[in-house]
Scaffold this motif. Structure first.
Motif, PDB file in Angstrom:
ATOM      1  N   MET A   1      43.644  35.722  25.457  1.00 58.78           N
ATOM      2  CA  MET A   1      44.354  35.836  24.183  1.00 58.78           C
ATOM      3  C   MET A   1      45.849  35.726  24.407  1.00 58.78           C
ATOM      4  SD  MET A   1      42.234  38.920  22.397  1.00 58.78           S
ATOM      5  CE  MET A   1      42.709  40.045  23.689  1.00 58.78           C
ATOM      6  N   TYR A   2      46.487  36.869  24.468  1.00 57.46           N
ATOM      7  CA  TYR A   2      47.934  36.972  24.573  1.00 57.46           C
ATOM      8  C   TYR A   2      48.461  36.635  25.955  1.00 57.46           C
ATOM      9  CZ  TYR A   2      46.181  41.305  26.510  1.00 57.46           C
ATOM     10  OH  TYR A   2      45.467  42.213  27.253  1.00 57.46           O
ATOM     11  N   ASP A   3      47.591  36.501  26.953  1.00 57.32           N
ATOM     12  CA  ASP A   3      48.023  36.267  28.333  1.00 57.32           C
ATOM     13  C   ASP A   3      47.492  34.937  28.851  1.00 57.32           C
ATOM     14  OD1 ASP A   3      49.735  37.369  30.167  1.00 57.32           O
ATOM     15  OD2 ASP A   3      48.258  38.658  31.126  1.00 57.32           O
ATOM     16  N   THR A   4      47.387  33.980  27.968  1.00 58.36           N
ATOM     17  CA  THR A   4      46.798  32.688  28.305  1.00 58.36           C
ATOM     18  C   THR A   4      47.471  32.021  29.484  1.00 58.36           C
ATOM     19  OG1 THR A   4      46.209  32.361  25.991  1.00 58.36           O
ATOM     20  CG2 THR A   4      46.242  30.413  27.396  1.00 58.36           C
ATOM     21  N   ALA A   5      48.798  31.904  29.432  1.00 55.53           N
ATOM     22  CA  ALA A   5      49.524  31.167  30.461  1.00 55.53           C
ATOM     23  C   ALA A   5      49.301  31.778  31.838  1.00 55.53           C
ATOM     24  CB  ALA A   5      51.014  31.130  30.121  1.00 55.53           C
ATOM     25  N   TYR A   6      49.294  33.117  31.904  1.00 54.80           N
ATOM     26  CA  TYR A   6      49.115  33.768  33.200  1.00 54.80           C
ATOM     27  C   TYR A   6      47.751  33.432  33.790  1.00 54.80           C
ATOM     28  CZ  TYR A   6      48.608  37.212  36.867  1.00 54.80           C
ATOM     29  OH  TYR A   6      48.392  37.800  38.103  1.00 54.80           O
ATOM     30  N   LEU A   7      46.698  33.566  32.996  1.00 55.00           N
ATOM     31  CA  LEU A   7      45.357  33.346  33.519  1.00 55.00           C
ATOM     32  C   LEU A   7      45.152  31.893  33.929  1.00 55.00           C
ATOM     33  CD1 LEU A   7      42.587  34.353  34.241  1.00 55.00           C
ATOM     34  CD2 LEU A   7      41.903  34.092  31.851  1.00 55.00           C
ATOM     35  N   GLU A   8      45.639  30.976  33.125  1.00 48.46           N
ATOM     36  CA  GLU A   8      45.473  29.562  33.470  1.00 48.46           C
ATOM     37  C   GLU A   8      46.185  29.231  34.772  1.00 48.46           C
ATOM     38  OE1 GLU A   8      46.841  27.508  30.013  1.00 48.46           O
ATOM     39  OE2 GLU A   8      44.888  27.623  28.996  1.00 48.46           O
ATOM     40  N   ALA A   9      47.391  29.770  34.969  1.00 48.10           N
ATOM     41  CA  ALA A   9      48.121  29.534  36.215  1.00 48.10           C
ATOM     42  C   ALA A   9      47.434  30.219  37.390  1.00 48.10           C
ATOM     43  CB  ALA A   9      49.558  30.028  36.081  1.00 48.10           C
ATOM     44  N   PHE A  10      46.925  31.439  37.169  1.00 45.58           N
ATOM     45  CA  PHE A  10      46.271  32.186  38.235  1.00 45.58           C
ATOM     46  C   PHE A  10      44.999  31.492  38.696  1.00 45.58           C
ATOM     47  CE2 PHE A  10      43.527  35.416  40.047  1.00 45.58           C
ATOM     48  CZ  PHE A  10      44.387  36.177  40.827  1.00 45.58           C
ATOM     49  N   GLN A  11      44.262  30.916  37.754  1.00 42.63           N
ATOM     50  CA  GLN A  11      42.970  30.306  38.086  1.00 42.63           C
ATOM     51  C   GLN A  11      43.125  29.076  38.973  1.00 42.63           C
ATOM     52  OE1 GLN A  11      40.717  29.176  34.660  1.00 42.63           O
ATOM     53  NE2 GLN A  11      38.794  28.964  35.785  1.00 42.63           N
ATOM     54  N   ARG A  12      44.255  28.366  38.843  1.00 37.95           N
ATOM     55  CA  ARG A  12      44.455  27.156  39.633  1.00 37.95           C
ATOM     56  C   ARG A  12      44.570  27.499  41.116  1.00 37.95           C
ATOM     57  NH1 ARG A  12      47.797  25.674  35.142  1.00 37.95           N
ATOM     58  NH2 ARG A  12      49.667  26.409  36.238  1.00 37.95           N
ATOM     59  N   GLY A  13      43.846  26.774  41.950  1.00 37.20           N
ATOM     60  CA  GLY A  13      43.920  26.968  43.389  1.00 37.20           C
ATOM     61  C   GLY A  13      43.166  28.166  43.902  1.00 37.20           C
ATOM     62  N   ARG A  14      42.337  28.766  43.060  1.00 39.91           N
ATOM     63  CA  ARG A  14      41.538  29.915  43.499  1.00 39.91           C
ATOM     64  C   ARG A  14      40.064  29.621  43.214  1.00 39.91           C
ATOM     65  NH1 ARG A  14      46.500  31.849  41.888  1.00 39.91           N
ATOM     66  NH2 ARG A  14      47.440  33.427  43.266  1.00 39.91           N
ATOM     67  N   PRO A  15      39.413  28.912  44.109  1.00 45.43           N
ATOM     68  CA  PRO A  15      38.022  28.506  43.871  1.00 45.43           C
ATOM     69  C   PRO A  15      37.050  29.674  43.800  1.00 45.43           C
ATOM     70  CG  PRO A  15      38.700  28.006  46.121  1.00 45.43           C
ATOM     71  CD  PRO A  15      39.937  28.415  45.396  1.00 45.43           C
ATOM     72  N   TRP A  16      37.472  30.841  44.251  1.00 50.25           N
ATOM     73  CA  TRP A  16      36.577  32.008  44.212  1.00 50.25           C
ATOM     74  C   TRP A  16      36.466  32.601  42.815  1.00 50.25           C
ATOM     75  CZ3 TRP A  16      39.542  36.078  42.618  1.00 50.25           C
ATOM     76  CH2 TRP A  16      40.912  36.028  42.901  1.00 50.25           C
ATOM     77  N   LEU A  17      37.287  32.130  41.866  1.00 51.08           N
ATOM     78  CA  LEU A  17      37.290  32.677  40.516  1.00 51.08           C
ATOM     79  C   LEU A  17      36.723  31.682  39.511  1.00 51.08           C
ATOM     80  CD1 LEU A  17      38.102  34.738  38.334  1.00 51.08           C
ATOM     81  CD2 LEU A  17      40.384  33.687  38.334  1.00 51.08           C
ATOM     82  N   THR A  18      35.746  32.151  38.719  1.00 51.47           N
ATOM     83  CA  THR A  18      35.196  31.367  37.611  1.00 51.47           C
ATOM     84  C   THR A  18      35.397  32.147  36.325  1.00 51.47           C
ATOM     85  OG1 THR A  18      33.505  30.409  39.057  1.00 51.47           O
ATOM     86  CG2 THR A  18      33.143  30.263  36.677  1.00 51.47           C
TER      87      THR A  18
END
Length: 446
Positions: free
Chosen positions: A337-354
Protein backbone atom coordinates in the motif's frame (compact mmCIF):
# COMPACT_ATOMS: atom_id res chain seq x y z
CA UNK A 1 8.92 24.68 34.93
CA UNK A 2 8.05 21.00 35.03
CA UNK A 3 4.51 19.78 34.43
CA UNK A 4 2.82 17.60 37.11
CA UNK A 5 3.38 14.59 34.83
CA UNK A 6 7.12 15.33 34.55
CA UNK A 7 7.41 15.78 38.33
CA UNK A 8 5.56 12.51 38.92
CA UNK A 9 7.78 10.53 36.55
CA UNK A 10 10.90 12.10 38.10
CA UNK A 11 9.66 10.98 41.53
CA UNK A 12 9.08 7.46 40.24
CA UNK A 13 12.58 7.35 38.74
CA UNK A 14 14.06 8.41 42.07
CA UNK A 15 11.97 5.77 43.88
CA UNK A 16 13.21 3.06 41.51
CA UNK A 17 16.82 4.22 41.89
CA UNK A 18 16.57 3.95 45.68
CA UNK A 19 15.09 0.45 45.44
CA UNK A 20 17.84 -0.62 43.05
CA UNK A 21 20.52 0.83 45.36
CA UNK A 22 19.12 -1.17 48.29
CA UNK A 23 19.21 -4.35 46.24
CA UNK A 24 22.79 -3.75 45.10
CA UNK A 25 24.04 -2.95 48.63
CA UNK A 26 22.22 -5.84 50.31
CA UNK A 27 24.51 -8.73 51.33
CA UNK A 28 24.45 -11.59 48.87
CA UNK A 29 21.59 -13.95 49.58
CA UNK A 30 19.90 -11.54 51.99
CA UNK A 31 17.47 -9.89 49.59
CA UNK A 32 14.39 -8.80 51.51
CA UNK A 33 12.12 -11.46 50.15
CA UNK A 34 9.74 -11.13 53.07
CA UNK A 35 8.58 -7.85 51.55
CA UNK A 36 7.77 -9.52 48.25
CA UNK A 37 4.51 -11.39 47.65
CA UNK A 38 4.81 -15.13 47.91
CA UNK A 39 5.00 -17.12 44.69
CA UNK A 40 1.52 -18.24 43.62
CA UNK A 41 2.47 -21.77 42.65
CA UNK A 42 0.73 -23.35 45.67
CA UNK A 43 -2.58 -21.78 44.72
CA UNK A 44 -5.14 -24.09 43.14
CA UNK A 45 -7.31 -21.79 41.08
CA UNK A 46 -9.67 -24.39 39.64
CA UNK A 47 -12.11 -24.24 42.58
CA UNK A 48 -12.16 -20.42 42.56
CA UNK A 49 -12.62 -20.46 38.80
CA UNK A 50 -15.71 -22.65 39.15
CA UNK A 51 -17.21 -20.52 41.92
CA UNK A 52 -16.56 -17.19 40.20
CA UNK A 53 -17.87 -18.47 36.89
CA UNK A 54 -21.04 -19.88 38.42
CA UNK A 55 -21.99 -16.59 40.07
CA UNK A 56 -20.58 -14.22 37.47
CA UNK A 57 -24.11 -13.13 36.35
CA UNK A 58 -24.57 -11.67 39.86
CA UNK A 59 -22.03 -8.93 39.15
CA UNK A 60 -21.97 -8.83 35.34
CA UNK A 61 -21.78 -7.77 32.68
CA UNK A 62 -18.08 -7.20 33.21
CA UNK A 63 -18.10 -3.85 31.40
CA UNK A 64 -20.61 -2.47 33.92
CA UNK A 65 -18.67 -3.95 36.84
CA UNK A 66 -15.51 -2.22 35.58
CA UNK A 67 -17.33 1.11 35.23
CA UNK A 68 -18.55 0.83 38.84
CA UNK A 69 -15.05 -0.16 39.96
CA UNK A 70 -13.52 3.01 38.53
CA UNK A 71 -16.26 5.18 40.02
CA UNK A 72 -15.47 3.72 43.44
CA UNK A 73 -11.71 4.02 42.88
CA UNK A 74 -11.79 7.70 41.95
CA UNK A 75 -14.33 8.50 44.66
CA UNK A 76 -12.06 6.95 47.30
CA UNK A 77 -8.76 8.18 45.80
CA UNK A 78 -9.28 11.23 43.56
CA UNK A 79 -5.52 11.71 43.09
CA UNK A 80 -5.35 8.45 41.12
CA UNK A 81 -7.43 9.95 38.30
CA UNK A 82 -4.33 11.74 36.98
CA UNK A 83 -2.70 8.37 36.21
CA UNK A 84 -5.37 7.59 33.62
CA UNK A 85 -6.13 9.02 30.17
CA UNK A 86 -8.92 11.53 29.79
CA UNK A 87 -11.19 9.02 28.07
CA UNK A 88 -11.73 5.82 30.06
CA UNK A 89 -13.50 3.82 27.32
CA UNK A 90 -10.36 2.10 26.03
CA UNK A 91 -9.16 1.52 29.58
CA UNK A 92 -12.40 -0.07 30.74
CA UNK A 93 -12.63 -2.38 27.72
CA UNK A 94 -9.15 -3.75 28.30
CA UNK A 95 -9.60 -4.24 32.01
CA UNK A 96 -12.74 -6.26 31.23
CA UNK A 97 -10.60 -8.28 28.83
CA UNK A 98 -8.02 -8.87 31.54
CA UNK A 99 -10.70 -10.19 33.89
CA UNK A 100 -12.00 -12.49 31.16
CA UNK A 101 -8.51 -13.88 30.72
CA UNK A 102 -8.12 -14.39 34.47
CA UNK A 103 -11.46 -16.13 34.91
CA UNK A 104 -10.95 -18.28 31.83
CA UNK A 105 -7.41 -19.36 32.78
CA UNK A 106 -7.48 -19.49 36.57
CA UNK A 107 -6.89 -23.25 36.44
CA UNK A 108 -3.54 -22.52 34.69
CA UNK A 109 -1.83 -20.71 37.56
CA UNK A 110 1.69 -20.77 36.11
CA UNK A 111 0.52 -19.33 32.77
CA UNK A 112 -1.43 -16.58 34.52
CA UNK A 113 1.54 -15.74 36.75
CA UNK A 114 3.87 -15.48 33.76
CA UNK A 115 1.41 -13.33 31.80
CA UNK A 116 0.86 -10.88 34.64
CA UNK A 117 4.54 -10.73 35.57
CA UNK A 118 5.07 -9.37 32.07
CA UNK A 119 2.28 -6.86 32.62
CA UNK A 120 3.98 -5.80 35.85
CA UNK A 121 7.22 -5.10 34.01
CA UNK A 122 5.31 -3.06 31.45
CA UNK A 123 3.34 -1.14 34.05
CA UNK A 124 6.46 0.47 35.46
CA UNK A 125 6.23 3.10 32.71
CA UNK A 126 2.69 3.96 33.82
CA UNK A 127 3.63 4.82 37.38
CA UNK A 128 1.77 1.88 38.96
CA UNK A 129 3.03 0.91 42.40
CA UNK A 130 1.93 -1.72 44.99
CA UNK A 131 -0.06 0.88 46.94
CA UNK A 132 -2.17 1.49 43.84
CA UNK A 133 -3.09 -2.19 43.70
CA UNK A 134 -4.38 -2.03 47.29
CA UNK A 135 -6.64 0.87 46.34
CA UNK A 136 -7.79 -1.07 43.27
CA UNK A 137 -8.65 -4.10 45.40
CA UNK A 138 -10.79 -2.03 47.76
CA UNK A 139 -12.66 -0.47 44.84
CA UNK A 140 -13.29 -3.88 43.28
CA UNK A 141 -14.77 -5.25 46.50
CA UNK A 142 -17.04 -2.22 46.81
CA UNK A 143 -18.25 -2.64 43.22
CA UNK A 144 -18.82 -6.39 43.63
CA UNK A 145 -20.82 -5.96 46.82
CA UNK A 146 -22.95 -3.19 45.35
CA UNK A 147 -23.81 -5.15 42.21
CA UNK A 148 -24.54 -8.48 43.94
CA UNK A 149 -26.53 -7.00 46.83
CA UNK A 150 -27.92 -9.42 49.42
CA UNK A 151 -26.81 -12.48 47.44
CA UNK A 152 -23.13 -11.66 47.92
CA UNK A 153 -21.26 -14.15 50.12
CA UNK A 154 -17.96 -14.21 51.96
CA UNK A 155 -16.70 -17.35 50.10
CA UNK A 156 -17.43 -15.64 46.76
CA UNK A 157 -15.61 -12.48 47.81
CA UNK A 158 -12.65 -14.54 49.00
CA UNK A 159 -12.49 -16.30 45.63
CA UNK A 160 -12.41 -12.96 43.76
CA UNK A 161 -9.71 -11.63 46.09
CA UNK A 162 -7.53 -14.73 45.69
CA UNK A 163 -7.82 -14.41 41.92
CA UNK A 164 -6.95 -10.72 42.02
CA UNK A 165 -4.03 -11.26 44.38
CA UNK A 166 -2.61 -13.95 42.10
CA UNK A 167 -2.50 -11.37 39.30
CA UNK A 168 -1.26 -8.54 41.51
CA UNK A 169 1.48 -10.59 43.22
CA UNK A 170 2.72 -11.66 39.79
CA UNK A 171 2.73 -8.06 38.55
CA UNK A 172 4.64 -6.83 41.62
CA UNK A 173 7.16 -9.64 41.22
CA UNK A 174 7.61 -8.76 37.53
CA UNK A 175 8.09 -5.10 38.41
CA UNK A 176 10.66 -5.94 41.08
CA UNK A 177 12.61 -8.28 38.81
CA UNK A 178 12.84 -5.52 36.18
CA UNK A 179 13.91 -2.76 38.57
CA UNK A 180 17.34 -2.44 36.92
CA UNK A 181 15.76 -1.91 33.49
CA UNK A 182 14.54 1.46 32.18
CA UNK A 183 10.78 1.78 32.56
CA UNK A 184 10.49 3.94 29.44
CA UNK A 185 12.54 5.75 26.81
CA UNK A 186 12.14 9.26 25.46
CA UNK A 187 12.52 9.62 21.71
CA UNK A 188 12.52 12.56 19.31
CA UNK A 189 10.51 12.47 16.08
CA UNK A 190 12.99 12.91 13.22
CA UNK A 191 10.60 12.36 10.30
CA UNK A 192 6.83 12.41 9.82
CA UNK A 193 5.42 11.57 6.42
CA UNK A 194 1.76 11.23 5.43
CA UNK A 195 1.67 8.34 2.94
CA UNK A 196 -2.08 8.04 2.36
CA UNK A 197 -4.99 9.97 3.90
CA UNK A 198 -4.96 9.03 7.58
CA UNK A 199 -1.73 7.03 7.52
CA UNK A 200 1.71 8.27 8.57
CA UNK A 201 5.20 6.81 8.72
CA UNK A 202 7.17 8.15 11.69
CA UNK A 203 10.89 7.95 12.33
CA UNK A 204 12.03 8.51 15.92
CA UNK A 205 15.43 8.52 17.61
CA UNK A 206 15.55 7.33 21.26
CA UNK A 207 17.64 9.46 23.60
CA UNK A 208 19.21 6.29 25.03
CA UNK A 209 19.94 2.93 23.36
CA UNK A 210 16.70 1.06 22.78
CA UNK A 211 17.28 -2.72 22.67
CA UNK A 212 14.77 -4.53 20.47
CA UNK A 213 14.48 -7.23 17.84
CA UNK A 214 12.90 -7.26 14.42
CA UNK A 215 9.23 -8.23 14.66
CA UNK A 216 8.62 -6.65 18.06
CA UNK A 217 6.36 -3.75 18.98
CA UNK A 218 6.58 -0.85 21.41
CA UNK A 219 3.91 0.97 23.37
CA UNK A 220 3.94 4.67 22.56
CA UNK A 221 2.75 7.69 24.54
CA UNK A 222 2.42 11.16 23.04
CA UNK A 223 2.22 14.33 25.18
CA UNK A 224 -0.96 15.08 23.23
CA UNK A 225 -2.63 12.12 25.00
CA UNK A 226 -0.83 11.72 28.32
CA UNK A 227 -1.20 8.39 30.14
CA UNK A 228 -2.74 6.75 27.05
CA UNK A 229 -0.36 4.15 25.62
CA UNK A 230 -0.92 2.23 22.39
CA UNK A 231 1.31 -0.50 20.93
CA UNK A 232 2.71 -0.23 17.38
CA UNK A 233 5.03 -2.54 15.49
CA UNK A 234 8.60 -1.43 14.86
CA UNK A 235 9.11 -1.29 11.10
CA UNK A 236 12.91 -1.51 11.06
CA UNK A 237 15.41 -4.09 12.20
CA UNK A 238 18.05 -2.75 14.62
CA UNK A 239 20.36 -0.59 12.50
CA UNK A 240 23.48 1.46 13.15
CA UNK A 241 21.70 4.83 13.00
CA UNK A 242 19.52 3.84 16.00
CA UNK A 243 16.36 5.26 14.43
CA UNK A 244 13.03 3.48 14.85
CA UNK A 245 10.12 3.48 12.41
CA UNK A 246 6.39 3.24 13.11
CA UNK A 247 3.48 2.95 10.67
CA UNK A 248 0.33 4.50 12.16
CA UNK A 249 -3.18 4.64 10.76
CA UNK A 250 -5.44 7.26 12.35
CA UNK A 251 -8.52 5.89 14.06
CA UNK A 252 -11.20 7.61 16.09
CA UNK A 253 -10.88 11.34 16.69
CA UNK A 254 -9.10 12.04 19.94
CA UNK A 255 -7.23 8.73 20.03
CA UNK A 256 -3.49 8.14 20.24
CA UNK A 257 -3.23 7.04 16.60
CA UNK A 258 -5.11 10.13 15.48
CA UNK A 259 -2.72 12.32 17.49
CA UNK A 260 0.36 10.60 16.05
CA UNK A 261 -0.88 10.99 12.48
CA UNK A 262 -2.46 14.45 12.57
CA UNK A 263 -0.95 16.23 15.58
CA UNK A 264 2.68 15.09 15.72
CA UNK A 265 5.54 17.01 14.11
CA UNK A 266 9.28 16.63 13.62
CA UNK A 267 11.03 17.57 16.84
CA UNK A 268 8.24 16.36 19.11
CA UNK A 269 9.11 13.98 21.94
CA UNK A 270 7.38 10.63 22.48
CA UNK A 271 7.78 8.03 25.23
CA UNK A 272 8.34 4.35 24.42
CA UNK A 273 7.71 1.30 26.56
CA UNK A 274 9.78 -1.88 26.56
CA UNK A 275 9.74 -3.84 23.29
CA UNK A 276 7.55 -6.92 23.27
CA UNK A 277 6.17 -9.44 20.82
CA UNK A 278 6.12 -12.98 19.44
CA UNK A 279 7.10 -12.31 15.82
CA UNK A 280 10.86 -12.63 16.32
CA UNK A 281 12.93 -15.02 14.22
CA UNK A 282 14.53 -18.11 15.73
CA UNK A 283 17.46 -20.12 14.38
CA UNK A 284 14.96 -22.86 13.57
CA UNK A 285 12.86 -20.48 11.46
CA UNK A 286 15.93 -19.16 9.64
CA UNK A 287 16.90 -22.71 8.72
CA UNK A 288 13.48 -23.52 7.22
CA UNK A 289 10.97 -21.85 4.93
CA UNK A 290 9.26 -18.68 6.16
CA UNK A 291 5.75 -17.45 5.35
CA UNK A 292 4.94 -13.82 6.23
CA UNK A 293 1.22 -12.93 6.20
CA UNK A 294 0.17 -9.32 6.71
CA UNK A 295 -2.49 -6.76 5.95
CA UNK A 296 -2.74 -3.03 6.60
CA UNK A 297 0.06 -1.69 8.76
CA UNK A 298 0.76 -5.29 9.74
CA UNK A 299 3.30 -4.86 6.92
CA UNK A 300 5.51 -2.99 9.44
CA UNK A 301 6.88 -6.02 11.36
CA UNK A 302 7.26 -7.94 8.11
CA UNK A 303 9.44 -5.13 6.77
CA UNK A 304 11.66 -5.44 9.83
CA UNK A 305 11.82 -9.24 9.53
CA UNK A 306 12.81 -9.01 5.87
CA UNK A 307 15.65 -6.66 6.83
CA UNK A 308 16.89 -9.13 9.46
CA UNK A 309 16.70 -12.05 7.03
CA UNK A 310 18.57 -10.00 4.44
CA UNK A 311 21.37 -9.38 6.94
CA UNK A 312 21.61 -13.07 7.90
CA UNK A 313 24.47 -15.14 6.48
CA UNK A 314 23.83 -17.28 3.41
CA UNK A 315 22.10 -19.49 2.61
CA UNK A 316 18.97 -17.55 3.44
CA UNK A 317 15.62 -19.34 3.76
CA UNK A 318 13.00 -19.11 1.07
CA UNK A 319 10.55 -16.42 2.14
CA UNK A 320 7.02 -15.93 0.82
CA UNK A 321 5.30 -12.67 1.70
CA UNK A 322 1.52 -12.77 1.48
CA UNK A 323 0.55 -9.11 1.63
CA UNK A 324 -2.96 -7.75 1.45
CA UNK A 325 -4.06 -4.14 1.42
CA UNK A 326 -6.77 -2.72 3.61
CA UNK A 327 -9.20 -1.56 0.93
CA UNK A 328 -9.57 -2.02 -2.86
CA UNK A 329 -8.86 1.69 -3.34
CA UNK A 330 -5.43 1.34 -1.73
CA UNK A 331 -4.46 -1.81 -3.60
CA UNK A 332 -1.15 -1.91 -5.42
CA UNK A 333 0.06 -5.18 -6.98
CA UNK A 334 2.93 -6.73 -5.06
CA UNK A 335 3.13 -3.81 -2.69
CA UNK A 336 2.50 -2.73 0.85
CA UNK A 337 0.00 0.00 0.00
CA UNK A 338 1.76 3.04 1.37
CA UNK A 339 5.24 1.46 1.13
CA UNK A 340 5.15 0.37 -2.49
CA UNK A 341 8.46 1.86 -3.59
CA UNK A 342 10.38 0.29 -0.71
CA UNK A 343 9.07 -3.22 -1.30
CA UNK A 344 9.58 -3.11 -5.05
CA UNK A 345 13.18 -1.94 -4.60
CA UNK A 346 13.82 -4.49 -1.84
CA UNK A 347 12.49 -7.39 -3.90
CA UNK A 348 14.93 -6.75 -6.76
CA UNK A 349 18.06 -8.88 -6.52
CA UNK A 350 16.73 -11.06 -3.72
CA UNK A 351 15.71 -14.39 -5.27
CA UNK A 352 14.92 -15.82 -1.83
CA UNK A 353 11.85 -13.55 -1.57
CA UNK A 354 8.53 -14.15 -3.33
CA UNK A 355 5.72 -11.62 -2.89
CA UNK A 356 2.17 -12.99 -3.17
CA UNK A 357 -0.40 -10.17 -3.22
CA UNK A 358 -3.99 -11.18 -2.59
CA UNK A 359 -7.00 -9.94 -4.52
CA UNK A 360 -8.17 -6.48 -3.43
CA UNK A 361 -11.87 -7.31 -3.42
CA UNK A 362 -11.69 -9.76 -0.52
CA UNK A 363 -11.06 -9.21 3.16
CA UNK A 364 -7.82 -10.11 4.88
CA UNK A 365 -8.74 -13.60 6.05
CA UNK A 366 -10.48 -14.62 2.83
CA UNK A 367 -7.73 -13.31 0.59
CA UNK A 368 -5.02 -14.90 2.66
CA UNK A 369 -6.80 -18.25 2.76
CA UNK A 370 -7.29 -18.28 -1.01
CA UNK A 371 -3.55 -17.88 -1.58
CA UNK A 372 -2.67 -20.26 1.24
CA UNK A 373 -4.72 -22.97 -0.40
CA UNK A 374 -2.52 -22.59 -3.46
CA UNK A 375 0.81 -22.16 -1.68
CA UNK A 376 0.27 -25.04 0.77
CA UNK A 377 -1.86 -27.27 -1.42
CA UNK A 378 0.59 -30.14 -1.04
CA UNK A 379 -0.22 -30.30 2.69
CA UNK A 380 3.43 -30.63 3.80
CA UNK A 381 4.40 -32.69 6.78
CA UNK A 382 5.74 -31.00 9.93
CA UNK A 383 9.36 -31.29 8.71
CA UNK A 384 8.48 -29.46 5.47
CA UNK A 385 6.10 -26.86 6.86
CA UNK A 386 7.23 -23.22 6.98
CA UNK A 387 7.30 -20.97 10.00
CA UNK A 388 4.37 -18.56 9.55
CA UNK A 389 4.28 -15.03 10.97
CA UNK A 390 0.89 -13.26 11.10
CA UNK A 391 -0.02 -9.58 11.49
CA UNK A 392 -3.53 -9.15 10.10
CA UNK A 393 -5.78 -6.17 10.65
CA UNK A 394 -9.38 -6.98 11.67
CA UNK A 395 -11.97 -6.26 8.99
CA UNK A 396 -15.70 -5.66 9.24
CA UNK A 397 -16.32 -8.88 7.32
CA UNK A 398 -13.90 -10.94 9.38
CA UNK A 399 -13.71 -10.10 13.07
CA UNK A 400 -10.87 -12.53 13.74
CA UNK A 401 -8.82 -12.86 10.53
CA UNK A 402 -5.67 -13.99 12.32
CA UNK A 403 -7.51 -16.86 14.00
CA UNK A 404 -9.13 -17.81 10.69
CA UNK A 405 -5.80 -17.85 8.87
CA UNK A 406 -4.17 -19.79 11.72
CA UNK A 407 -6.89 -22.43 11.35
CA UNK A 408 -6.19 -22.54 7.63
CA UNK A 409 -2.50 -23.07 8.29
CA UNK A 410 -3.32 -25.90 10.69
CA UNK A 411 -5.52 -27.53 8.04
CA UNK A 412 -2.60 -27.25 5.60
CA UNK A 413 -0.33 -29.15 7.99
CA UNK A 414 1.59 -26.30 9.65
CA UNK A 415 2.15 -27.18 13.35
CA UNK A 416 0.77 -24.68 15.86
CA UNK A 417 4.28 -24.17 17.29
CA UNK A 418 5.36 -22.80 13.90
CA UNK A 419 2.58 -20.20 13.70
CA UNK A 420 3.72 -16.94 15.32
CA UNK A 421 1.34 -14.11 16.18
CA UNK A 422 0.81 -11.63 18.97
CA UNK A 423 -2.22 -12.53 21.05
CA UNK A 424 -1.43 -11.39 24.60
CA UNK A 425 -1.61 -7.78 23.55
CA UNK A 426 -3.12 -6.30 20.45
CA UNK A 427 -0.89 -4.14 18.34
CA UNK A 428 -2.71 -1.32 16.60
CA UNK A 429 -2.52 -2.27 12.91
CA UNK A 430 -5.68 -0.37 12.01
CA UNK A 431 -5.75 2.73 14.17
CA UNK A 432 -9.20 1.67 15.37
CA UNK A 433 -10.01 0.37 18.81
CA UNK A 434 -8.03 -2.73 19.63
CA UNK A 435 -9.72 -6.04 20.19
CA UNK A 436 -9.89 -7.87 23.48
CA UNK A 437 -7.67 -10.83 22.73
CA UNK A 438 -5.63 -12.15 25.62
CA UNK A 439 -4.95 -9.83 28.55
CA UNK A 440 -5.58 -6.69 26.57
CA UNK A 441 -3.57 -3.51 26.71
CA UNK A 442 -0.56 -3.21 28.95
CA UNK A 443 -2.42 -0.34 30.57
CA UNK A 444 -5.29 -2.59 31.63
CA UNK A 445 -4.38 -2.73 35.31
CA UNK A 446 -3.41 0.89 35.96
Amino acid sequence: MNTPSEDYHALLARHDAMRLRRRILAPEGSTNRAARPAAPHTYDGAADQSLIGEFLPLVGPLEELIADLYLALFDRHPYLRSLFPESMAFQQAHLASAFRYLIGNLHRVDAVAERFAQLGRDHRKLGVRPAHFAAFEGALVEALRARAGARWTVPLEDAWLRMLRLAVSSMVRGEDDAIAEPSSWEATVTAHEIRTPGLAVLRVRPHQPYPFRAGQYASVETPLREQAWRPYYLARAPLQDDELEFHVRAGRAGGVSDALVHGTRVGDTLRLGNPRGMLTLSDEALSSGILLIASGTGWAPMKALLQEIDAAPSPRPQVRLLLETGTPEEFRPAAGMYDTAYLEAFQRGRPWLTVLPTHPAVHAAGGALRVLNEVLAARPGPSEAPHAFLALAPEASAAEPARTVAAGLADAGVPAAQVHQDTSEVVDVTGASASTTGTGSVSAWR
